[in-house]
Write a protein that holds these residues in place. Structure first.
Motif, PDB file in Angstrom:
ATOM      1  N   ASN A 113       4.493  14.251  13.588  1.00  0.00           N
ATOM      2  CA  ASN A 113       3.050  14.144  13.788  1.00  0.00           C
ATOM      3  C   ASN A 113       2.778  13.424  15.103  1.00  0.00           C
ATOM      4  OD1 ASN A 113       1.980  15.153  11.100  1.00  0.00           O
ATOM      5  ND2 ASN A 113       3.301  13.486  10.393  1.00  0.00           N
ATOM      6  N   PRO A 114       1.587  13.592  15.673  1.00  0.00           N
ATOM      7  CA  PRO A 114       1.256  12.875  16.910  1.00  0.00           C
ATOM      8  C   PRO A 114       1.423  11.370  16.745  1.00  0.00           C
ATOM      9  CG  PRO A 114      -0.371  14.577  16.476  1.00  0.00           C
ATOM     10  CD  PRO A 114       0.488  14.490  15.242  1.00  0.00           C
ATOM     11  N   GLN A 115       1.842  10.726  17.823  1.00  0.00           N
ATOM     12  CA  GLN A 115       2.080   9.291  17.812  1.00  0.00           C
ATOM     13  C   GLN A 115       1.403   8.644  19.013  1.00  0.00           C
ATOM     14  OE1 GLN A 115       3.952   7.658  15.379  1.00  0.00           O
ATOM     15  NE2 GLN A 115       4.085   9.667  14.354  1.00  0.00           N
ATOM     16  N   VAL A 116       1.060   7.378  18.853  1.00  0.00           N
ATOM     17  CA  VAL A 116       0.445   6.607  19.931  1.00  0.00           C
ATOM     18  C   VAL A 116       1.523   5.785  20.636  1.00  0.00           C
ATOM     19  CG1 VAL A 116      -1.255   4.848  20.537  1.00  0.00           C
ATOM     20  CG2 VAL A 116      -1.743   6.484  18.700  1.00  0.00           C
ATOM     21  N   PHE A 117       1.563   5.887  21.950  1.00  0.00           N
ATOM     22  CA  PHE A 117       2.456   5.098  22.783  1.00  0.00           C
ATOM     23  C   PHE A 117       1.619   4.353  23.814  1.00  0.00           C
ATOM     24  CE2 PHE A 117       5.333   8.078  20.977  1.00  0.00           C
ATOM     25  CZ  PHE A 117       6.624   7.560  21.076  1.00  0.00           C
ATOM     26  N   THR A 118       2.079   3.166  24.191  1.00  0.00           N
ATOM     27  CA  THR A 118       1.503   2.447  25.321  1.00  0.00           C
ATOM     28  C   THR A 118       2.527   2.449  26.441  1.00  0.00           C
ATOM     29  OG1 THR A 118       0.149   1.014  23.906  1.00  0.00           O
ATOM     30  CG2 THR A 118       0.543   0.274  26.153  1.00  0.00           C
ATOM     31  N   ILE A 119       2.154   3.072  27.567  1.00  0.00           N
ATOM     32  CA  ILE A 119       3.054   3.163  28.715  1.00  0.00           C
ATOM     33  C   ILE A 119       2.349   2.579  29.920  1.00  0.00           C
ATOM     34  CG2 ILE A 119       4.468   4.684  30.142  1.00  0.00           C
ATOM     35  CD1 ILE A 119       4.465   6.718  27.880  1.00  0.00           C
ATOM     36  N   ASN A 120       2.909   1.515  30.460  1.00  0.00           N
ATOM     37  CA  ASN A 120       2.301   0.827  31.614  1.00  0.00           C
ATOM     38  C   ASN A 120       0.829   0.501  31.360  1.00  0.00           C
ATOM     39  OD1 ASN A 120       4.749   1.024  32.941  1.00  0.00           O
ATOM     40  ND2 ASN A 120       4.178   2.875  34.063  1.00  0.00           N
ATOM     41  N   ASN A 121       0.572  -0.018  30.158  1.00  0.00           N
ATOM     42  CA  ASN A 121      -0.765  -0.434  29.731  1.00  0.00           C
ATOM     43  C   ASN A 121      -1.746   0.728  29.575  1.00  0.00           C
ATOM     44  OD1 ASN A 121      -0.122  -3.259  29.662  1.00  0.00           O
ATOM     45  ND2 ASN A 121      -0.305  -3.308  31.890  1.00  0.00           N
ATOM     46  N   LYS A 122      -1.259   1.958  29.614  1.00  0.00           N
ATOM     47  CA  LYS A 122      -2.078   3.121  29.325  1.00  0.00           C
ATOM     48  C   LYS A 122      -1.779   3.584  27.895  1.00  0.00           C
ATOM     49  CE  LYS A 122      -3.993   3.520  33.403  1.00  0.00           C
ATOM     50  NZ  LYS A 122      -5.460   3.358  33.608  1.00  0.00           N
ATOM     51  N   ILE A 123      -2.835   3.934  27.162  1.00  0.00           N
ATOM     52  CA  ILE A 123      -2.668   4.371  25.771  1.00  0.00           C
ATOM     53  C   ILE A 123      -2.607   5.890  25.739  1.00  0.00           C
ATOM     54  CG2 ILE A 123      -3.631   4.328  23.445  1.00  0.00           C
ATOM     55  CD1 ILE A 123      -5.107   1.759  24.240  1.00  0.00           C
ATOM     56  N   LEU A 124      -1.520   6.431  25.183  1.00  0.00           N
ATOM     57  CA  LEU A 124      -1.308   7.867  25.126  1.00  0.00           C
ATOM     58  C   LEU A 124      -1.174   8.326  23.685  1.00  0.00           C
ATOM     59  CD1 LEU A 124       0.200   6.760  27.888  1.00  0.00           C
ATOM     60  CD2 LEU A 124       1.010   9.118  28.006  1.00  0.00           C
TER      61      LEU A 124
END
Length: 255
Positions: A113-124
């Protein structure tokens, strides 16, 4: 939520919809070599790699058997992961029967399922994209059937030579089962993944929505500081995503 912070001169890469094995293993072999060449190229500066589904045009895991082929891809993924570069795999509609082979053999986590990641303070918000939004109704019905435990149990009792051949035939020939869409831009108001993203934005902020499935390279501004990205495919476009610092770029691989 998984947090990633890139080191100096490092990047995060995204790719989707390679459909290796379609329409046959022999026909897709040049595309596989091109995809492996891309993996070989990005490993020098990759902080992490995201594969967003439909890597294979058909995939089913028996208890002791997986489909034949794709040795170069699997070997390259193993090499990259063993070198300490994280790889995240999201199941697509063509490889929805993936279980734990990647996790056990390659130490690559698999998400259904879709997941939330934080990459370089950006929320994806990251996922394959199938079955989301208000449309894709035919596929949603079929997905319920094909992921039903009884159906998977019955299919597993087919001899792998028969089961894999049947699965490959259905995947290539039957668009209803595969969930494939014609690769045509429908306009923002008719792109159901755009509608899905806008609905999610009403609940929380995301800097980037990153999906595959549509086979079209798309970059659509949803609102200020929020962008929907579709990665395209490795059949016609050979496109991929690159998060360089906080900027998300869509690029075409030209070896």
């Amino acid at each position: 939520m998984i947090t990633i912070t890139t080191s100096k001169n490092k990047k995060v890469y995204f790719a989707s919809d390679q459909h290796l094995g379609a329409p046959t293993n022999e026909a897709s072999f040049p595309r596989e070599k091109k995809f492996v060449a891309w993996l070989d190229d990005i490993k020098k500066d990759a902080e992490a790699i995201f594969l967003l589904g439909d890597l294979f045009d058909f995939w089913f895991e028996y208890k002791t058997v997986v489909p034949k082929g794709f040795v170069r891809t699997l070997g390259k993924l193993a090499e990259i992961k063993d070198a300490g570069i994280p790889i995240y795999f999201f199941v697509g509609n063509h490889d929805l029967w993936m279980h734990d082979y990647f996790e056990k053999e390659l130490n690559i986590p698999v998400f259904h399922n879709p997941q939330v990641f934080t990459i370089n303070n950006k929320i994806l918000l990251i996922g394959h994209g199938d079955g989301l939004g208000p449309e894709d109704k035919g596929y949603k019905r079929m997905k319920k059937v094909f992921t039903f435990p009884l159906f998977k149990w019955m299919f597993r009792w087919l001899h792998p030579d028969l089961g894999v051949r049947l699965g490959q035939y259905m995947s290539v020939k039957n668009k209803l089962i595969s969930g494939e869409e014609d690769a045509k831009y429908l306009g923002d108001e008719n792109e159901w993944l755009v509608q899905y993203c806008k609905r999610k934005l009403s609940q929380a902020h995301y800097d980037y929505f990153v999906f595959g499935h549509r086979h079209l390279p798309l970059k659509i501004e949803l609102q200020e500081n929020s962008t929907y990205i579709n990665l395209g495919d490795w059949i016609q476009y050979f496109t991929y995503g690159e998060l360089n610092g906080s900027e998300f770029l869509l690029k075409e691989f030209k070896p």
